[in-house]
Design an enzyme around this catalytic site. Structure first.
Site, PDB file in Angstrom:
ATOM      1  N   LYS A   1       3.266  -6.906   2.551  1.00 61.17           N
ATOM      2  CA  LYS A   1       3.116  -7.559   3.857  1.00 61.17           C
ATOM      3  C   LYS A   1       3.386  -9.070   3.726  1.00 61.17           C
ATOM      4  O   LYS A   1       3.395  -9.613   2.614  1.00 61.17           O
ATOM      5  CB  LYS A   1       1.712  -7.259   4.397  1.00 61.17           C
ATOM      6  CG  LYS A   1       1.511  -5.751   4.617  1.00 61.17           C
ATOM      7  CD  LYS A   1       0.183  -5.409   5.273  1.00 61.17           C
ATOM      8  CE  LYS A   1       0.100  -3.894   5.479  1.00 61.17           C
ATOM      9  NZ  LYS A   1      -1.126  -3.488   6.191  1.00 61.17           N
TER      10      LYS A   1
ATOM     11  N   TYR B   1       4.004   1.856  13.043  1.00 55.02           N
ATOM     12  CA  TYR B   1       2.570   2.025  13.285  1.00 55.02           C
ATOM     13  C   TYR B   1       2.278   2.775  14.575  1.00 55.02           C
ATOM     14  O   TYR B   1       1.231   2.567  15.188  1.00 55.02           O
ATOM     15  CB  TYR B   1       1.888   0.650  13.282  1.00 55.02           C
ATOM     16  CG  TYR B   1       1.763   0.072  11.885  1.00 55.02           C
ATOM     17  CD1 TYR B   1       1.020   0.723  10.905  1.00 55.02           C
ATOM     18  CD2 TYR B   1       2.394  -1.118  11.543  1.00 55.02           C
ATOM     19  CE1 TYR B   1       0.907   0.210   9.622  1.00 55.02           C
ATOM     20  CE2 TYR B   1       2.285  -1.643  10.257  1.00 55.02           C
ATOM     21  CZ  TYR B   1       1.537  -0.973   9.299  1.00 55.02           C
ATOM     22  OH  TYR B   1       1.426  -1.480   8.037  1.00 55.02           O
TER      23      TYR B   1
ATOM     24  N   ASN C   1      -4.060  -6.931   4.372  1.00 54.63           N
ATOM     25  CA  ASN C   1      -4.426  -6.216   3.146  1.00 54.63           C
ATOM     26  C   ASN C   1      -3.260  -6.042   2.176  1.00 54.63           C
ATOM     27  O   ASN C   1      -3.217  -5.090   1.398  1.00 54.63           O
ATOM     28  CB  ASN C   1      -5.106  -4.887   3.482  1.00 54.63           C
ATOM     29  CG  ASN C   1      -4.222  -3.957   4.282  1.00 54.63           C
ATOM     30  OD1 ASN C   1      -3.085  -4.298   4.608  1.00 54.63           O
ATOM     31  ND2 ASN C   1      -4.713  -2.776   4.588  1.00 54.63           N
TER      32      ASN C   1
ATOM     33  N   HIS D   1       1.268  -1.962   2.223  1.00 52.97           N
ATOM     34  CA  HIS D   1       1.116  -0.661   2.873  1.00 52.97           C
ATOM     35  C   HIS D   1       1.715   0.385   1.947  1.00 52.97           C
ATOM     36  O   HIS D   1       2.781   0.163   1.378  1.00 52.97           O
ATOM     37  CB  HIS D   1       1.856  -0.643   4.215  1.00 52.97           C
ATOM     38  CG  HIS D   1       2.042   0.736   4.765  1.00 52.97           C
ATOM     39  ND1 HIS D   1       1.045   1.377   5.468  1.00 52.97           N
ATOM     40  CD2 HIS D   1       3.073   1.611   4.680  1.00 52.97           C
ATOM     41  CE1 HIS D   1       1.480   2.594   5.805  1.00 52.97           C
ATOM     42  NE2 HIS D   1       2.714   2.744   5.346  1.00 52.97           N
TER      43      HIS D   1
ATOM     44  N   GLU E   1       8.745   6.809   7.151  1.00 51.84           N
ATOM     45  CA  GLU E   1       8.712   5.351   7.007  1.00 51.84           C
ATOM     46  C   GLU E   1       9.930   4.847   6.224  1.00 51.84           C
ATOM     47  O   GLU E   1      10.486   3.790   6.545  1.00 51.84           O
ATOM     48  CB  GLU E   1       7.386   4.944   6.342  1.00 51.84           C
ATOM     49  CG  GLU E   1       6.196   5.232   7.263  1.00 51.84           C
ATOM     50  CD  GLU E   1       4.837   5.188   6.586  1.00 51.84           C
ATOM     51  OE1 GLU E   1       4.773   4.937   5.358  1.00 51.84           O
ATOM     52  OE2 GLU E   1       3.832   5.393   7.281  1.00 51.84           O
TER      53      GLU E   1
HETATM   54  P1  CMP Z   1      -1.881  -0.103   6.517  1.00 48.85           P
HETATM   55  O1  CMP Z   1      -2.058   0.669   5.265  1.00 48.85           O
HETATM   56  O2  CMP Z   1      -0.632  -0.880   6.679  1.00 48.85           O
HETATM   57  O3  CMP Z   1      -2.030   0.914   7.751  1.00 48.85           O
HETATM   58  C1  CMP Z   1      -2.477   0.508   9.007  1.00 48.85           C
HETATM   59  C2  CMP Z   1      -2.929  -0.914   9.018  1.00 48.85           C
HETATM   60  O4  CMP Z   1      -3.704  -1.281  10.123  1.00 48.85           O
HETATM   61  C3  CMP Z   1      -3.834  -1.130   7.832  1.00 48.85           C
HETATM   62  O5  CMP Z   1      -3.101  -1.121   6.644  1.00 48.85           O
HETATM   63  C4  CMP Z   1      -4.493  -2.438   8.199  1.00 48.85           C
HETATM   64  O6  CMP Z   1      -3.697  -3.561   7.855  1.00 48.85           O
HETATM   65  C5  CMP Z   1      -4.560  -2.336   9.705  1.00 48.85           C
HETATM   66  N1  CMP Z   1      -5.912  -2.001  10.149  1.00 48.85           N
HETATM   67  C6  CMP Z   1      -6.546  -0.822  10.044  1.00 48.85           C
HETATM   68  N2  CMP Z   1      -7.783  -0.897  10.567  1.00 48.85           N
HETATM   69  C7  CMP Z   1      -7.914  -2.172  11.034  1.00 48.85           C
HETATM   70  C8  CMP Z   1      -8.954  -2.883  11.685  1.00 48.85           C
HETATM   71  N3  CMP Z   1     -10.112  -2.297  11.954  1.00 48.85           N
HETATM   72  N4  CMP Z   1      -8.747  -4.174  11.992  1.00 48.85           N
HETATM   73  C9  CMP Z   1      -7.573  -4.781  11.713  1.00 48.85           C
HETATM   74  N5  CMP Z   1      -6.545  -4.155  11.093  1.00 48.85           N
HETATM   75  C10 CMP Z   1      -6.716  -2.871  10.748  1.00 48.85           C
END
Ligand code: CMP
Length: 147
Positions: free
Chosen positions: A9, A49, A112, A115, A126
């Protein structure tokens, strides 16, 4: 051999963590078969997403992942999907194992760092958002099978 999709990311790039994260992926014995830096368009973000459409974090998540370039990749190896998910750690860095990528470097759930696809079906879907079939390389590593 199983393939899986991942992308780093925008905050991984901003924090200078491209090399560190890719090093951990290679160290785990996952073979990189496709790799590129790309800025995600709005349509790509919505498609990627789509299962989260309507959730409160959906629009901020879309804005974040379009905020700068990302590094997308396809990885190959035995049980690649599950192995990468364990290496990456739980979605919320607060809950992620400290030895995982998110547990070690992550601060917030939105940012985070990486992904990783949650199934072979998600990985195929994806991967098609980011890569043409011709961009996926078919090759062997000299030490393949020795891990
Ligand atoms: P990712 O693995 O990319 O898949 C979906 C993404 O949504 C996840 O990582 C997070 O970055 C984001 N995400 C999921 N839950 C939340 C939340 N409660 N608040 C903010 N971002 C979220």
């Amino acid at each position: 051999m199983e393939k899986t999709f991942a992308y780093l990311k925008p905050n991984s790039i901003q924090r200078g963590l491209i090399g560190e994260i890719i090093r951990r992926i290679e160290e785990k014995g996952l073979k990189i078969v496709a790799l590129k830096m790309i800025t995600i368009s709005e349509s790509m973000a919505r498609e990627l997403y789509r299962e989260h459409a309507g959730k409160d974090f959906y629009e901020p998540l879309l804005a974040f992942i379009q905020s700068g370039p990302v590094v997308a990749m396809v990885l190959e190896g035995e049980n690649a999907v599950q192995r990468l998910r364990i290496l990456v750690g739980k979605t919320d860095p607060l809950e992620a194992d400290p030895g995982s990528i998110r547990g070690r470097f992550g601060v917030s759930i939105r940012k985070n760092l990486i992904h990783a696809s949650d199934s072979i079906e998600s990985s195929n879907r994806e991967t098609r958002i980011f890569f043409e079939e011709t961009e996926i390389n078919d090759y062997s590593l000299l030490n393949e099978g020795q891990f």
